[in-house]
Write a protein that holds these residues in place. Structure first.
Motif, PDB file in Angstrom:
ATOM      1  N   SER A  46       0.756  -1.586  -0.293  1.00 44.86           N
ATOM      2  CA  SER A  46       0.129   0.017  -0.159  1.00 44.86           C
ATOM      3  C   SER A  46       0.630   1.097  -0.203  1.00 44.86           C
ATOM      4  O   SER A  46       0.503   2.671  -0.491  1.00 44.86           O
ATOM      5  CB  SER A  46      -0.928  -0.427   1.298  1.00 44.86           C
ATOM      6  OG  SER A  46      -1.661  -1.046   0.947  1.00 44.86           O
ATOM      7  N   ASP A 164      -5.876  -0.846  -5.417  1.00 44.72           N
ATOM      8  CA  ASP A 164      -5.281  -2.093  -3.839  1.00 44.72           C
ATOM      9  C   ASP A 164      -6.184  -2.635  -2.666  1.00 44.72           C
ATOM     10  O   ASP A 164      -7.257  -2.719  -2.637  1.00 44.72           O
ATOM     11  CB  ASP A 164      -4.668  -0.644  -2.880  1.00 44.72           C
ATOM     12  CG  ASP A 164      -3.845  -1.388  -1.700  1.00 44.72           C
ATOM     13  OD1 ASP A 164      -3.706  -2.536  -1.436  1.00 44.72           O
ATOM     14  OD2 ASP A 164      -3.517   0.162  -0.812  1.00 44.72           O
ATOM     15  N   GLU A 165      -6.065  -4.465  -3.495  1.00 46.17           N
ATOM     16  CA  GLU A 165      -7.221  -5.307  -2.390  1.00 46.17           C
ATOM     17  C   GLU A 165      -7.966  -5.051  -3.046  1.00 46.17           C
ATOM     18  O   GLU A 165      -9.056  -4.722  -2.251  1.00 46.17           O
ATOM     19  CB  GLU A 165      -6.880  -5.648  -1.137  1.00 46.17           C
ATOM     20  CG  GLU A 165      -5.798  -5.545  -0.859  1.00 46.17           C
ATOM     21  CD  GLU A 165      -5.160  -6.521   0.047  1.00 46.17           C
ATOM     22  OE1 GLU A 165      -5.905  -7.691   0.867  1.00 46.17           O
ATOM     23  OE2 GLU A 165      -3.691  -5.928   0.509  1.00 46.17           O
TER      24      GLU A 165
END
Ligand code: ADP
Ligand code: MG
Length: 219
Positions: A46, A164-165
């Motif tokens: 991240s 991000d995910e």
């Protein structure tokens, strides 16, 4: 080349002193390329995405996007960069609750000056959102909300999408379906995609995988 990270380092201050997270990252993405960024929890995925998004600055090194070093932009320059050059999709859907699905989807494209009605119609159809355009985010399931968030990002056809995910809040079957859609729509939009995931199964669907370990790109 759309993204070129050169010898990026980043540390965070802690009570025990500076904690180094990224220790010299080199990463290139070609235009339109899809790359999975994998690595254990806490490995700095991240952090790296935030640097590429212009949400934070590296301690040293360069983050070149479309030929510009975004670490050297001032706050206004970074805001303009996020408005027009990059699209973000996070695990939290971050939809605007007071706007309809249709208005959420066109919001960034309008801000970026790239609203395209025909492309939005194709996007909403392929995302299965055509019947939901008049609804508000709170009236949607999680999978539907994430499809709106993906539509909003891709409506502007950003040269670079950072995710991000993005399916981390969805059950596996829904997450897989949403990710398949995002991959195929990114290709149609011509957007390069840097996707953080800790699912090896999802990572295999992208053009290339890179592994972040010990503050370095390991593979
Ligand atoms: N703003 C911050 N201040 C201090 N430490 C942070 C901050 N953001 C992240 N960290 C730490 O940096 C490491 C990497 O975090 P992160 O980039 O979120 O990893 P990942 O996304 O791979 O799980 C973790 O140890 C995390 O606790
Ligand atoms: Mg993370």
């Amino acid at each position: 080349m759309i993204l070129s990270a050169r010898n990026i380092t980043k540390s965070y201050p802690t009570a025990e002193g500076l904690l180094p997270i990224l220790k010299g990252i080199d990463l290139d993405l070609d235009a339109g390329e899809t790359v999975a960024l994998t690595g254990e929890s806490g490995s700095g995925k991240s952090t790296l995405l935030h640097l590429a998004a212009g949400l934070d600055r590296p301690d040293a090194g360069e983050v070149i996007v479309s030929g510009r070093d975004i670490g050297k932009l001032d706050d206004r320059g970074r805001a303009a960069y996020r408005r027009s050059d990059v699209g973000l999709v996070f695990q939290q859907f971050n939809l605007i609750p007071s706007l309809s699905v249709a208005a959420n989807i066109s919001f960034h494209a309008r801000l970026a000056g790239r609203f395209d009605a025909a492309w939005e119609r194709e996007l909403t159809e392929r995302l299965g959102l055509s019947q939901l355009l008049a609804r508000y985010p709170e009236q949607l399931s999680g999978g539907q909300q994430q499809r709106v968030a993906i539509g909003r990002t891709l409506a502007a056809r950003p040269p670079l999408v950072l995710a991000d995910e993005p399916t981390g809040n969805l059950d596996e079957a829904t997450g897989d379906a949403v990710l398949d859609l995002m991959l195929s729509l990114s290709k149609t939009a011509g957007s390069a995609l840097l996707l953080v995931t800790h699912s090896a199964r999802l990572a295999d669907k992208l053009d290339r995988k890179v592994l972040l370990r010990g503050g370095m790109i390991a593979a």
